[in-house]
Design an enzyme around this catalytic site. Structure first.
Site, PDB file in Angstrom:
ATOM      1  N   ASP A 244      47.193  54.450 106.429  1.00 14.06           N
ATOM      2  CA  ASP A 244      46.630  55.533 105.199  1.00 14.06           C
ATOM      3  C   ASP A 244      46.164  54.666 104.651  1.00 14.06           C
ATOM      4  O   ASP A 244      46.708  53.372 104.230  1.00 14.06           O
ATOM      5  CB  ASP A 244      47.518  56.645 104.653  1.00 14.06           C
ATOM      6  CG  ASP A 244      46.706  57.124 103.247  1.00 14.06           C
ATOM      7  OD1 ASP A 244      45.988  57.486 104.346  1.00 14.06           O
ATOM      8  OD2 ASP A 244      47.156  57.137 101.919  1.00 14.06           O
ATOM      9  N   GLU A 281      43.487  53.426 108.243  1.00 13.33           N
ATOM     10  CA  GLU A 281      42.053  53.600 107.874  1.00 13.33           C
ATOM     11  C   GLU A 281      41.680  52.086 106.791  1.00 13.33           C
ATOM     12  O   GLU A 281      42.265  53.069 105.801  1.00 13.33           O
ATOM     13  CB  GLU A 281      42.658  54.956 106.932  1.00 13.33           C
ATOM     14  CG  GLU A 281      41.708  55.820 106.100  1.00 13.33           C
ATOM     15  CD  GLU A 281      41.818  56.642 105.376  1.00 13.33           C
ATOM     16  OE1 GLU A 281      41.549  57.333 104.792  1.00 13.33           O
ATOM     17  OE2 GLU A 281      43.288  56.625 104.553  1.00 13.33           O
ATOM     18  N   ASP A 306      34.267  56.272 108.835  1.00  9.58           N
ATOM     19  CA  ASP A 306      33.617  56.933 108.344  1.00  9.58           C
ATOM     20  C   ASP A 306      32.436  56.911 107.888  1.00  9.58           C
ATOM     21  O   ASP A 306      31.709  58.213 107.826  1.00  9.58           O
ATOM     22  CB  ASP A 306      34.120  56.564 106.362  1.00  9.58           C
ATOM     23  CG  ASP A 306      35.692  57.195 106.467  1.00  9.58           C
ATOM     24  OD1 ASP A 306      36.344  58.025 106.824  1.00  9.58           O
ATOM     25  OD2 ASP A 306      36.013  56.998 105.046  1.00  9.58           O
ATOM     26  N   HIS A 309      30.748  59.725 110.547  1.00 11.18           N
ATOM     27  CA  HIS A 309      30.958  60.861 109.673  1.00 11.18           C
ATOM     28  C   HIS A 309      29.758  61.690 108.587  1.00 11.18           C
ATOM     29  O   HIS A 309      29.164  62.445 108.776  1.00 11.18           O
ATOM     30  CB  HIS A 309      32.958  61.476 109.151  1.00 11.18           C
ATOM     31  CG  HIS A 309      32.495  62.519 108.559  1.00 11.18           C
ATOM     32  ND1 HIS A 309      31.955  62.077 106.784  1.00 11.18           N
ATOM     33  CD2 HIS A 309      33.114  63.721 108.652  1.00 11.18           C
ATOM     34  CE1 HIS A 309      32.180  64.130 106.769  1.00 11.18           C
ATOM     35  NE2 HIS A 309      32.209  63.971 107.388  1.00 11.18           N
TER      36      HIS A 309
END
Length: 569
Positions: A244, A281, A306, A309
């Site tokens: 994370d 991430e 990202d 996305h």
């Protein structure tokens, strides 16, 4: 048995077992040890440091009474595995399915999740990515408020429950990736401070204090996190870790924690005889994250992307607020499909500065891309998901892309249930301020923040998947579309080819359609509300989201908001 704990600044450490405190002996490197006859698997214990406590063990393997209770001795060797023939899975060519144990089923347990594995087998995913399972305060949480990082949330089924889930996944041919959080610990139930300098003494990110990775006594702190990673991969047979927010790791050492972790995991993979993956991430858009150690990189197997996305979301939803504003045009989607990222040194209007570096030469399988995930749904005030028509187009592009695709639970049938942010803090102040804190975190993102109270149980209950939706024809039809896309991806090498320099994209000047070339295959998408003709000789249509896809004199005619994969003549 012998109890051991690291407490380098303490003058007296005692272990509390069966109501009796016993003094421990100091040793090298700040470690204390003490033998307690008769203690073993199942024994409850805690530590008293300089008269304060009792506190749970920082490396507690089990917290049966929650984060505020004592630890329990847990012996990994007592679990009987049945996955002896499991040889692991390589991330390359794989499809990932992200899930949250507490909301994946009504029961919210590992045992209940096992009952749903046939659904994932039929979907033909290769990995499940499980959101964090470390103990958290209360009975419900996303998992990013975890403490006691070596233990497993008892609400889900504890350590044996997780092992049973992994074992069942392996028997079903599915690998398991576990989401772990090393950049901060939760604000409640974190008892690391009395034991040693686990934290740097400054705010490391919005979520909490920075972990001490490069200050005095940080050698043992780094071993705490690396040892935790090794435990999951070795003792729980996990196949990979999703790390994370690694951009929030504050580490100025010559060898970054991620590089050190990569070395350890590579060595472990040699020992256990199966591939082990590390997925970061990262918000940095820095290709060094996924470059091998011997090429000067940090050695991560892959990283979340990202930019893919954002571009997909804008194309299928029409949104352009907040960080979406740079991705609003189809030209942005064309760039990420061929370059991996949009911001490769370009100006980011959301950040107000230039951002990122080029990913030239990085294969697409090192970039994990999605149409939805827990953040992109759950960070919306209403936790709302994309509608079916948007999922149909977005999934078609994602599952024919050069990246490693990831789905979010329920996406494959267009789940109507939201995925909201929820928590269950014990302290009154934390419970009452959670909603305000959450709103403040997303100030400037362009949302009108009208979100349900994250501390209310109803917020959690509403986020549970409703599996009965699969009885509805529209949801079942979308599930079949996802299954067909994944099957086609696995059948045709062109669709899983990770070489981004071989992807070609044509964009309609009016922004109505997109044409993506994957070798000799053409992925055609019509985003508009009317049928369009693409300049393409139709040849053979392999898969179409809607009928009719027809050959006309000047090209291929697609219905409104539809897509088709074909092999032109």
């Amino acid at each position: 048995m012998i109890f051991e704990v690291w407490a380098p600044k303490a003058t007296l450490v005692e272990v509390l077992v069966s109501g009796e405190r016993r003094a421990m002996s100091p040793g090298e490197g700040g470690w204390w040890s003490g033998e307690v006859e008769g203690a073993g698997h199942g024994s409850s214990y805690a530590y008293v440091v300089d008269g304060d406590g009792p506190y749970p063990d920082p490396r507690s393997r089990r917290q049966p009474e929650g984060v505020f209770g004592p630890s329990m001795v847990y012996e990994h060797a007592r679990f009987t595995w049945s996955d002896h023939d499991w040889k692991g899975r390589d991330l390359r060519g794989g499809v990932i399915y992200e899930l949250h144990v507490g909301t994946f089923t009504t029961e919210g347990t590992f045992a209940a999740a096992i009952e749903r594995l046939p659904h994932l087998v039929e979907l033909c995913v290769d990995f499940v990515e499980v959101m964090p399972v470390a103990p958290v305060p209360g009975g419900r949480n996303w998992g990013y408020d975890g403490v006691d990082l070596y233990a497993v949330n008892e609400t889900y089924g504890g350590p044996d429950g997780l092992k049973s889930f992994v074992d069942a996944c392996h028997r079903a041919g599915i690998g398991v990736i576990l989401d772990v959080v090393y950049n901060h610990l939760g604000p409640s139930g974190n008892f690391l401070h009395p034991f040693g300098p686990y934290f740097s003494g400054f705010k490391g990110s919005y979520w909490g204090d920075a972990v001490n990775l490069d200050g005095p006594d940080s050698d043992e702190v780094r071993r705490y996190f690396i040892g935790n990673a090794v435990q999951w991969l070795r003792d729980f047979h996990i196949d990979g870790l999703r790390l994370d927010a690694v951009h929030a790791l504050h580490d100025k050492r010559a060898t970054h924690l991620l590089a050190e972790l990569s070395e350890e995991v590579d060595a472990l993979a040699c020992s256990v005889g199966r591939p082990l993956s590390l997925i970061a991430e990262s918000d940095l858009n820095d290709p060094r994250m996924v470059r091998p150690l011997d090429a000067g990189g940090l050695g991560m197997t892959a990283q979340w992307d990202d930019d893919v996305h954002h571009a997909l979301h804008c194309a299928v939803s029409g949104e352009s607020h907040g960080y979406y504003q740079d991705f609003a045009q189809l030209t942005a989607l064309a760039k990420v499909l061929t370059n991996g990222v949009l911001h490769d040194g370009t100006y980011s209007s959301f950040r107000g500065r230039r951002h990122g570096r080029s990913f030239a030469g990085v294969p697409g399988h090192r970039l994990v891309a999605c149409l939805q995930n827990h953040d992109q749904i759950g960070n919306r005030p209403a936790g709302d998901r994309l509608p079916i028509v948007s999922l149909k187009l977005g999934a078609g592009l994602l599952l024919t892309s050069a990246f490693t695709p990831m789905l979010f639970m329920g996406e494959e049938w267009g789940a109507r249930t939201p995925f909201l942010f929820f928590s269950d803090h014990v302290e009154t102040e934390l419970r009452e301020s959670e909603g305000v804190r959450r709103e403040r975190e997303f100030d400037g993102f362009g949302y009108v923040w009208e979100a349900p109270n994250p501390s209310e149980e109803e917020t959690f209950v509403r986020s549970k998947l409703d599996w009965s939706e699969l009885k509805d024809e529209a949801h079942w039809s979308l599930l079949c579309w996802y299954r067909d896309l994944i099957a086609l991806r696995k059948a045709l090498p062109e669709l899983s080819d990770p070489r981004l320099d071989r992807v070609r994209v044509e964009v309609d000047p009016l922004g109505k359609w997109l044409l993506v070339w994957r070798g000799t295959l053409a992925v055609t998408v019509n985003f508009s509300l009317e049928s369009v003709t693409l300049p393409l000789s139709p040849g053979t249509v392999l898969l179409a989201s809607d009928d009719p896809v027809t050959a006309v004199e000047d090209g291929l005619r697609l219905p409104a908001q539809s897509m088709a994969i074909c092999r032109p003549t």
